[in-house]
Design an enzyme around this catalytic site. Structure first.
Site, mmCIF file in Angstrom:
data_model
loop_
_atom_site.group_PDB
_atom_site.id
_atom_site.type_symbol
_atom_site.label_atom_id
_atom_site.label_comp_id
_atom_site.label_asym_id
_atom_site.label_seq_id
_atom_site.Cartn_x
_atom_site.Cartn_y
_atom_site.Cartn_z
ATOM 1 N N GLU A 55 -3.141 50.739 61.220
ATOM 2 C CA GLU A 55 -3.355 49.299 61.287
ATOM 3 C C GLU A 55 -2.823 48.715 62.596
ATOM 4 O OE1 GLU A 55 -2.768 50.619 57.005
ATOM 5 O OE2 GLU A 55 -1.761 50.972 58.921
ATOM 6 N N SER A 78 -2.879 51.686 51.495
ATOM 7 C CA SER A 78 -2.087 50.462 51.421
ATOM 8 C C SER A 78 -1.120 50.399 52.602
ATOM 9 C CB SER A 78 -1.309 50.451 50.102
ATOM 10 O OG SER A 78 -0.593 49.255 49.947
ATOM 11 N N CYS A 80 1.937 49.945 55.098
ATOM 12 C CA CYS A 80 3.397 49.981 54.991
ATOM 13 C C CYS A 80 3.962 48.625 55.422
ATOM 14 C CB CYS A 80 3.959 51.102 55.859
ATOM 15 S SG CYS A 80 3.884 50.739 57.641
ATOM 16 N N CYS A 83 3.129 47.694 59.138
ATOM 17 C CA CYS A 83 1.740 47.273 59.327
ATOM 18 C C CYS A 83 1.482 45.936 58.649
ATOM 19 C CB CYS A 83 0.800 48.352 58.809
ATOM 20 S SG CYS A 83 0.981 49.906 59.719
#
Length: 146
Positions: A55, A78, A80, A83
């Site tokens: 990301e 998903s 972290c 990000c």
């Protein structure tokens, strides 16, 4: 917005990372029309940069912009907390997540800040990460700071 082409593009980025010897996590940024404006994949292993998550790499690749609050971030996994923080900094209002079974990121923080989350539970993303974590637990644990 049709998320399928976006998760497909993020998945392609994840496969690129895997083919380079890195982690299979990919991301794209899309505008309001669903057009991809940036792509990125996890480059932490390839560059030795611990902040080079998918990301963050994608947001870096987007360059200087003023339309962040109209973009959608799509990630195979998903995000972290790092990000998540990066996308919150730029006020990205929507995050599409391929899967969160193998790793639950900071989704609660997104929700607290009013970010719209879309969880796809994409079987390809789930299988890809499950296999990677099983085959490379040390590399995975290093990536998430364990």
């Amino acid at each position: 917005m049709d998320y399928q082409p976006l998760i497909d593009a993020a998945y392609e980025q994840a496969m690129k990372g895997l083919s380079e010897g890195g982690l299979p996590i990919g991301s794209v940024l899309a505008d309001e029309e669903g057009r991809i404006v940036a792509r990125g994949h996890n480059l932490r292993v390839q560059t030795g940069d611990p902040t080079a998550h998918a990301e963050v790499a994608c947001i870096r690749n987007a360059g200087r912009r003023r339309d962040w609050p109209r973009l959608t971030l799509v990630s195979t996994l998903s995000p972290c907390i790092m990000c998540t923080g990066t996308s919150l900094l730029y006020r990205i209002p929507r995050v599409v997540i391929g899967e969160n079974r193998n790793f639950m990121g900071a989704e609660d923080l997104f929700r607290q800040r009013g970010v719209e989350l879309v969880l796809l539970n994409d079987p390809r993303c789930i299988d890809m990460m499950q296999q990677f974590v099983a085959e490379h637990p040390d590399l995975w644990n290093e990536d998430i700071g364990v």
